[in-house]
Design a protein around this motif. Structure first.
Motif, short mmCIF file in Angstrom:
data_model
loop_
_atom_site.label_atom_id
_atom_site.label_comp_id
_atom_site.label_asym_id
_atom_site.label_seq_id
_atom_site.Cartn_x
_atom_site.Cartn_y
_atom_site.Cartn_z
N PHE A 164 0.94 -1.36 -0.14
CA PHE A 164 0.04 -0.20 0.04
C PHE A 164 0.98 1.44 -0.38
O PHE A 164 1.62 1.49 0.52
CB PHE A 164 -1.00 -0.16 1.47
CG PHE A 164 -2.82 -0.70 1.13
CD1 PHE A 164 -3.44 -0.35 0.23
CD2 PHE A 164 -2.06 -2.28 1.84
CE1 PHE A 164 -4.36 -1.83 0.11
CE2 PHE A 164 -3.58 -3.10 1.37
CZ PHE A 164 -4.23 -2.15 0.68
N ALA A 165 0.04 2.20 -0.67
CA ALA A 165 1.27 3.27 -0.88
C ALA A 165 0.22 4.41 0.63
O ALA A 165 -0.21 4.26 1.47
CB ALA A 165 0.32 4.05 -1.69
N LEU A 166 1.11 5.30 0.80
CA LEU A 166 0.94 6.26 2.36
C LEU A 166 0.27 6.27 2.81
O LEU A 166 -1.11 5.94 4.12
CB LEU A 166 -0.48 6.91 0.94
CG LEU A 166 0.15 8.32 0.30
CD1 LEU A 166 -1.25 8.35 -0.62
CD2 LEU A 166 1.14 8.97 0.36
N PRO A 167 1.02 4.75 3.43
CA PRO A 167 0.66 4.05 5.01
C PRO A 167 0.79 4.71 6.15
O PRO A 167 1.24 6.31 7.19
CB PRO A 167 1.83 2.83 4.75
CG PRO A 167 3.03 3.38 4.44
CD PRO A 167 2.49 4.47 3.15
N VAL A 168 -0.74 4.74 7.21
CA VAL A 168 -1.18 5.60 8.39
C VAL A 168 -1.65 4.19 8.78
O VAL A 168 -2.16 3.50 8.84
CB VAL A 168 -1.84 6.21 8.24
CG1 VAL A 168 -2.29 7.26 9.31
CG2 VAL A 168 -1.34 7.78 7.12
N ALA A 169 -0.87 3.62 10.79
CA ALA A 169 -1.71 3.68 11.46
C ALA A 169 -1.67 4.51 12.65
O ALA A 169 -0.95 5.10 13.33
CB ALA A 169 -0.08 1.77 11.95
N ASP A 170 -2.95 4.22 14.01
CA ASP A 170 -2.94 4.86 14.64
C ASP A 170 -4.08 4.28 15.65
O ASP A 170 -4.93 3.44 14.92
CB ASP A 170 -3.98 6.38 14.33
CG ASP A 170 -5.30 6.28 12.97
OD1 ASP A 170 -6.30 5.51 14.02
OD2 ASP A 170 -4.97 7.09 12.52
N ALA A 171 -3.72 4.71 16.62
CA ALA A 171 -5.01 3.47 18.33
C ALA A 171 -6.13 4.52 18.58
O ALA A 171 -5.69 6.14 19.00
CB ALA A 171 -3.85 3.49 19.14
N THR A 172 -6.88 3.78 19.25
CA THR A 172 -7.71 4.65 20.01
C THR A 172 -8.20 4.16 20.68
O THR A 172 -9.08 3.03 21.24
CB THR A 172 -9.30 5.04 19.30
OG1 THR A 172 -8.41 5.60 17.77
CG2 THR A 172 -10.63 5.61 20.20
N PRO A 173 -7.56 4.15 22.32
CA PRO A 173 -8.53 3.64 23.07
C PRO A 173 -9.52 3.35 24.09
O PRO A 173 -9.60 5.01 24.00
CB PRO A 173 -6.97 4.12 24.14
CG PRO A 173 -6.73 5.52 24.10
CD PRO A 173 -7.17 5.30 22.68
#
Length: 275
Positions: A164-173
């Motif tokens: 994948f291009a422009l990958p982003v990972a984020d988390a919400t607790p």
């Protein structure tokens, strides 16, 4: 090629989901709200949506125009057929998570979007610690009871490995509270999220292990209202299928503006003696 280890019993995963209670799917509610908000921020109209999930009834209501696809090892996705794929509340039970993401990428048209939401490594850390301590005290050892889940620092790399291009990972607790640990474990059953690991114990847990777990949980994780807290970490992965006209990262060393100038900060040279 080295074969991926099989961590999860897929028949048990499906059995657990089949007995889930629709009234207990608050994590799905939270994720659906999150995904709708993210899509509202994307300046694009999606006309061909696929949703990969083990909870088809809930997600068909959340996105009525979408095609629902079961999260089997081999996904029923047509190559290049969709401009948006949502992979929801399923990747944490996948034996080959990268393979799942690769299949999603192949199903996307050029510059199509993937949003993948699932449970991350901080999920149920309170229960994990309490169970381990209780079992060590009562039985002299520990057994696999809560599925291993990916940490946010590692999960973005899955998108890159999947192409994948422009990958982003984020988390919400998210924090939920319960009267005690037994009520939490009962709720996990109603969510369809109980233990489905291949190496799980196949007999009833000793009663004194569970009572010790509840005691330890209450000792360490009781909130000001006299209830116990449980953490659920929702991970969201965002990636785009490669396509013409997408933004591209600059080559290392090709920047034309210094970061210190952009921040209006004083740059302090590194002292070689500190290295």
């Amino acid at each position: 090629m080295e074969k991926m280890p099989t961590l999860f019993d897929r028949r048990t995963v499906q059995h657990n989901r089949a007995r889930a209670d629709a009234d207990a799917l608050f994590l799905h509610d939270a994720l659906a709200t999150e995904l709708h908000e993210r899509l509202n921020e994307v300046n694009r109209t999606f006309t061909s949506i696929a949703i990969v999930t083990g909870f088809p009834d809930f997600w068909a209501q959340a996105f009525p125009a979408a095609t629902i696809v079961a999260d089997e090892d081999v996904l029923e996705l047509q190559p290049g057929a969709h401009d948006l794929v949502l992979h929801v509340m399923a990747l944490h039970w996948a034996n080959d998570p990268v393979g799942q993401l690769v299949q999603c990428r192949h199903a996307l048209k050029p510059d199509g979007l993937l949003l993948c939401g699932f449970l991350g490594g901080q999920t149920l850390h309170e229960l994990r610690a309490s169970l381990a301590e209780a079992e060590a005290i009562v039985a002299g050892g520990i057994s696999p009871r809560i599925a291993p889940m990916g940490e946010i620092r590692d999960l973005g790399a899955l998108l890159q490995r999947a192409g994948f291009a422009l990958p982003v990972a984020d988390a919400t607790p998210l924090t939920a509270s319960y009267a005690n640990a037994f009520h939490l474990m009962h709720d996990l059953r109603k969510m369809g999220e109980t233990n489905a690991m291949i190496d799980r114990i196949r007999h009833m847990t000793r009663r004194n292990v569970m009572t010790e777990t509840a005691s330890i949980y209450a000792e360490h994780f009781t909130n000001e209202d006299g209830r116990v807290d449980a953490t659920f970490e929702l991970i969201t992965l965002t990636g785009w299928a490669p396509g013409d006209g997408q933004q591209q990262p600059l080559r290392p060393g090709s920047a034309t503006t210094r970061l210190a100038d952009a921040l209006d900060a004083v740059e302090t040279p590194l002292d070689p003696s500190d290295t």
